[in-house]
Structure formats: C-alpha cells, structure tokens
Scaffold this active site. Structure first.
Site, PDB file in Angstrom:
ATOM      1  CG  ASP A   1      -3.406  -0.468   1.824  1.00  0.00           C
ATOM      2  OD1 ASP A   1      -2.380  -0.003   2.351  1.00  0.00           O
ATOM      3  OD2 ASP A   1      -3.606  -1.675   1.652  1.00  0.00           O
TER       4      ASP A   1
ATOM      5  CG  ASP B   1      12.599  -3.735   6.565  1.00  0.00           C
ATOM      6  OD1 ASP B   1      11.812  -3.939   5.631  1.00  0.00           O
ATOM      7  OD2 ASP B   1      12.800  -4.529   7.499  1.00  0.00           O
TER       8      ASP B   1
ATOM      9  CD  GLU C   1      -8.545  10.037  13.948  1.00  0.00           C
ATOM     10  OE1 GLU C   1      -8.810  11.205  14.323  1.00  0.00           O
ATOM     11  OE2 GLU C   1      -9.167   9.036  14.358  1.00  0.00           O
TER      12      GLU C   1
ATOM     13  CD  GLU D   1     -20.530   2.653  22.377  1.00  0.00           C
ATOM     14  OE1 GLU D   1     -20.381   3.893  22.308  1.00  0.00           O
ATOM     15  OE2 GLU D   1     -19.826   1.847  21.741  1.00  0.00           O
TER      16      GLU D   1
ATOM     17  CG  HIS E   1     -12.593   9.643  13.727  1.00  0.00           C
ATOM     18  ND1 HIS E   1     -11.922   8.959  14.709  1.00  0.00           N
ATOM     19  CD2 HIS E   1     -13.879   9.240  13.796  1.00  0.00           C
ATOM     20  CE1 HIS E   1     -12.760   8.147  15.334  1.00  0.00           C
ATOM     21  NE2 HIS E   1     -13.958   8.306  14.799  1.00  0.00           N
TER      22      HIS E   1
ATOM     23  N   PRO F   1      11.208 -17.458  -3.203  1.00  0.00           N
ATOM     24  CG  PRO F   1      10.780 -17.075  -0.934  1.00  0.00           C
ATOM     25  CD  PRO F   1      11.903 -17.239  -1.923  1.00  0.00           C
TER      26      PRO F   1
ATOM     27  NE  ARG G   1     -23.752   1.498  15.257  1.00  0.00           N
ATOM     28  CZ  ARG G   1     -24.042   1.287  13.983  1.00  0.00           C
ATOM     29  NH1 ARG G   1     -24.989   1.994  13.395  1.00  0.00           N
ATOM     30  NH2 ARG G   1     -23.393   0.367  13.288  1.00  0.00           N
TER      31      ARG G   1
ATOM     32  CB  CYS H   1     -14.670   9.626  17.877  1.00  0.00           C
ATOM     33  SG  CYS H   1     -16.313   9.142  17.330  1.00  0.00           S
TER      34      CYS H   1
ATOM     35  CD  GLN I   1      14.245 -18.005  -8.554  1.00  0.00           C
ATOM     36  OE1 GLN I   1      14.023 -19.122  -8.991  1.00  0.00           O
ATOM     37  NE2 GLN I   1      15.406 -17.675  -8.043  1.00  0.00           N
TER      38      GLN I   1
ATOM     39  N   GLY J   1       0.825  -1.210   0.000  1.00  0.00           N
ATOM     40  CA  GLY J   1       0.000   0.000   0.000  1.00  0.00           C
ATOM     41  C   GLY J   1       0.853   1.252   0.000  1.00  0.00           C
TER      42      GLY J   1
END
Ligand code: GLN
Length: 540
Positions: free
Chosen positions: A71, A239, A518, A414, A516, A189, A471, A390, A191, A18
């Site tokens: 993603d 990495d 973010e 809730e 949210h 792997p 909700r 939230c 290949q 991703g």
C-alpha cells in the site's frame, strides 16, 4: 496542526482501501495541502520483508530501505512523493519497542500495559510520521472487527480526544456484495461494520461503498439511515477494472472528485482549499490508458504467480503499474502475459515469439530459474526487447557467461554454491548475516552512468538513485571477462565495484539493472527504463 483522516475497512479485505486512501490523498494534494499517508499493519511481523509475496503481495521498498506493505507503493504513486519507512506501523514494531524499553528499565517500575502503553506508542508513531504535514491519512489494515485492530482503533480515538473531533475524520470503506442467487446488492454487512466501528466509539464521517455496481438510491438511503450520517457522505465506489470497464485505478481520484469528496472532507475538517485543483495532466494520462492508440503484447516471466487455484499478479504490482505509467505516456495498451518460469522450463521457447518484449522481474531461490534464463537467451539471440530487474540482471549475466563467454554451467551462488564459475556471488557485507529480516542491501543507492550508453540516454543524467533489495551482486572477479566479451556495464557504484546496470550494444533494447526502478515510477513521471522498454517494444 496536522489534521487526520483515519481510513478503516469493513466487511472484507482486498476491496481497494489502499487505493481509496491514496486517491483521497491525491485529491487533497490538488487542493494545495501537504499530505502524507501512514499504513498500519496489525500483524506481528516487524515489516513485510519476511512475508511470502504470494500471500501478501509484493514487498515495497522505500528510499530509506524499509521493506513495506504494497500500500505504501500506492501512496507514493498517487501522491508522487517518497514516503519513508516510519509511515508503516506494525504490531510487531510496537511490541518490540515496548519490550526493549521494559528490559532496559525505562519504565522505572511501572506495570507496562496494553492501555496506555501500547496505544500511546501507536499514537506517538502516527504523530511522528505525520508531523509537518497539513493532512495525514492513516489507513488501518485488515477489517473492523478483527481482534488485532482494536488497539489501533483505540489509539485513533484517543488521538481524537487529544486534538479534538474537528481535526479527525473517519472513513469506512465497505463492500456491498451481490450474491449471484439473488442478484441483489446487500447492505447488511455494511450495517454490521458500522456497528462494529461504533463499538470502538467511532462513528464514520464517510462511508465509501465498494461494489461490483454503483450504489442505488434505495441502498444509499438505507445505509445513511442506519449509520446516521448525511446522504452526501455515503459515496458509491463501483469497480473500475474488469470486463468492459476502464482498466485503470488512476481514474479513482477523478471519480471521487465527481462526488465532490475532496470538498466534503475539507468541510468536515474545517479547512478552506488552498488552491483550485488541476487534474488536466492526470486526466489526459488516464484517457490514454482507457482508449490508447496502439496495442502491444509483452510477457513477464516470474515465479510468484500461483496460490492454490488462483494467480496472484499482486506479487509484481509495481511492475504492472510502472508499465501502466509507460503505457499512458506512449499512448499504448500493454497486454501482459504472465508466464510461469517453472512451466517455461518444460516448454519450447517458441511460445515467446508472439511477444514484443519480455521482462524478468526480481526473485529469490532456484525455482524456475532455468526457465528465466531460457527467456533471456531467446531475447538476446532474437533481438527482442528485454528488461531485467534485480534477479533479472543476475540471470542475464549468468546467461551471458554461459552462452557468450563459454563459462560452462556458470551460475549464481544463490542457486549453486558449488559452481565453478560463480559470476553472481553474495555481497561481502552479506556473508555474516544470520537474521533474515531487514538485512539485505536495501533502499536507494547512487549509480554512475556510463557515457554513450542507452541507459544514460534514457535517464538523461550522469548519476541516478534507484532502490535496491538484494544480497547478491555481479562477482568482481568476472567483471573483466564479461566486459571483454561485449557486456556493457552501463551503470556502476561510484567505486565501480557494484554493477548496477548492464546493456548489450547492437540490440534493440537489452537492459538490466540490479535495482528496482519499478519503485520509482508514477503516472505523470514514468520510470525511464520502463518508458524506454515500452518504446522499444512499440518499435519492434
Ligand atoms: N535473489 C537475488 C539477491 O538476493 C535477487 C533479489 C531480487 O531480485 N530482489 O540478490
């Protein structure tokens, strides 16, 4: 005409396909093209809304209310543009549409079959999501060789037949393991993945080789020979996070550019660059993340952290990234401690003393909530920067109701439907909801910000849009008592019924939002709330 770049994964999932897709998109955007990205998820769920965060990572919310695989968040953060929900295609959606059409009689007696009906539906959705863009990246979830990937690979091959090979490029993202008992990087792997891809009639144009270390010449040659592609098209992607390495994924477009991947892809697709890429601001932000001037410790108190013996902070990936954006802007390293709210219930809150600020993220259900409330109280009473998101807002209201307004055992319905003081209650339109999927209050909603509040100062605007997924709401019956006791509703819906932001005066930084934020943050444009929170943490 739109050109397509199909990105498939080999060997194992979770190697950063991703982020690779998003990075390629960013690069091509820098070359002056309009770019979009489509994510295909071969699961039967119609969207990610009903998936467990500890298993599948965070649920990403789009402006138009889609509950999507994380993603899409990477695409938005790297491309710095909103991506709509139609850019996520799942097996469930495909079959649902076909079965609905069949029941309506739309196929006029035809036998509805896997080929061509399923594959055409996939192809049409990919084309529809890509229409109007110069380039569309199509990322296929899972790994080549998975049974469930076959229809999608078939559909992409059929798209290639329709529009011509010069308009489609295939990228295989593989993983090269280094087994600890031999300490040698293995190409086998990869290949085998090339072979599996070829079984679908697809030859990769590029192979991105993920691994702990960079690919050496010997292995590069091996892959090149095996896959029969140009060695220039075998790209090493070691990495970039982990011990001793820079702690940011935003470096990846820069690394891929060093390999001239953008130019190579443009050549493959017969495209001429439309402008010279300019990564100056991006590079500066990445440098700030890698070698910042300052350092702070903050805590995030959440519950979706453990799966088996592993901690999965992917459940909160957008929060992590929004903090990273703010960290780049403020030139500060942010060390995040993930605190399990269930454990905090049993622990002395003094363990929080060492943090410069605390975030309470979104969440559902009663597990660990008293731990979160304990953390909020600690922030409120000790003037420690607090950001509630939230559920974080809802629990901040519960804490304030209990401990400032003296509404004993106040709660959200809730958590305790029988509470005497239901300061958080279900939204009226949610009362009749019986199906769980895609039925929350979802997507971007407008909030009107109040004058003379920190919230408004940070957003620097009278009205703003943030994305929602909930909700429950602050119960209008308690608005008065909460405000009389000093809680500021710094942002509300236009009719003032929904509380969108709260803050406390005379506190360094105590802000929570029903939204949210973010989901609306990127490296070069950090979320104002995260930016404000981080600034407050630095100053505290
Ligand atoms: N559980 C709360 C609600 O449904 C909060 C949801 C969230 O944090 N996303 O309203």
């Amino acid at each position: 005409m739109t050109k397509f770049i199909v990105v498939a994964g080999g060997v194992i999932s979770g190697v950063g396909k991703g982020v690779a897709t998003a990075s390629i998109g960013r690069i091509l955007k820098e070359y002056g093209f309009s770019v979009t990205a489509v994510k295909i998820d071969p699961y039967i769920n119609c969207d990610a809304g009903t998936l467990r965060p500890t298993e599948h990572g965070e649920v990403w919310v789009t402006n138009d209310g889609g509950e999507i695989d994380q993603d899409l968040g990477n695409y938005e953060r790297f491309l710095e543009q909103a991506i709509p929900k139609k850019n996520n295609i799942t097996t469930g959606q495909i079959y649902r549409t076909l079965i609905e059409k069949e029941r309506k009689g739309d196929f006029l007696g035809e036998t509805v079959q896997f080929i061509p009906h399923v594959t055409d539906e996939i192809k049409n959705r990919v084309k529809e999501a890509s229409s109007g863009f110069d380039i569309a990246l199509v990322e296929l979830g899972g790994t080549v060789g998975d049974y469930e990937n076959i229809p999608f690979l078939f559909a992409m091959k059929s798209l290639e037949k329709e529009i011509g090979k010069e308009n489609v490029a295939y990228i295989l993202v593989t993983y090269l393991p280094i087994p600890s008992h031999i300490e040698e990087m293995k190409t086998k792997p990869t290949q085998l993945s090339v072979k599996l891809l070829q079984e679908n009639g697809i030859l990769p144009d590029f192979i991105l080789c993920r691994g702990k270390k960079a690919l050496d010449e010997v292995r590069k040659k091996k892959i090149e020979t095996y896959a029969n592609i140009d060695s220039e098209h075998v790209i090493s992607m070691p990495d970039v996070t982990g011990e001793g390495t820079p702690n940011t994924l935003y470096i990846i477009p820069l690394l891929l550019e060093k390999e001239k991947l953008g130019e190579k892809i443009l050549n493959t697709l017969n495209l001429e660059r439309k402008k010279e890429p300019d990564f100056t601001a991006w590079k500066k932000a990445v440098d700030n993340i890698i070698s910042p001037e300052k350092e702070i410790d903050i805590a995030i108190v959440g519950k979706y952290l453990d799966i088996g013996d592993y901690k999965l902070v992917d459940s909160y990936i957008s929060i992590n990234e929004a903090l990273k954006h703010a960290s780049a802007k403020n030139n500060v390293r942010i060390n995040i401690s993930w605190i399990d709210s269930k454990e905090l219930e049993r622990t002395d809150e003094k363990i929080l003393e060492k943090f410069r600020g605390i975030i309470i993220p979104g969440g559902f259900g009663s597990i660990g909530i008293e731990g979160k409330i304990k953390a909020i109280k600690f922030c409120r009473e000790n003037n420690i920067p607090f950001l509630g998101l939230c559920f974080g807002l809802q629990l901040a209201v519960v804490e304030f109701a209990r401990n400032v307004c003296n509404l004993e055992n106040a709660n959200s319905t809730e958590i305790n439907p029988a509470t005497r003081f239901p300061v958080i209650d279900i939204l009226p339109e949610q009362k009749s909801v019986s199906e769980k999927g895609a039925t929350m209050r979802l997507g971007a909603y407008k909030a009107i910000l109040k004058d003379d509040t920190l919230t408004k100062q940070l957003y620097n605007s009278n009205e703003i849009y943030e994305r929602h997924r909930h909700r429950y709401e602050v119960n209008p019956e308690f608005h008065k008592i909460l405000q009389e006791n000093g809680l500021i509703f710094s942002g509300t819906s236009e009719n003032e019924r929904l509380v969108e932001f709260i803050e406390l005066p005379e506190h360094k930084f105590f802000i929570a939002t029903q939204a949210h934020p973010e989901f609306n943050s990127s490296l070069l444009k950090p979320s104002p709330l995260f930016d404000g929170f981080v600034k407050a943490c630095i100053g505290s």
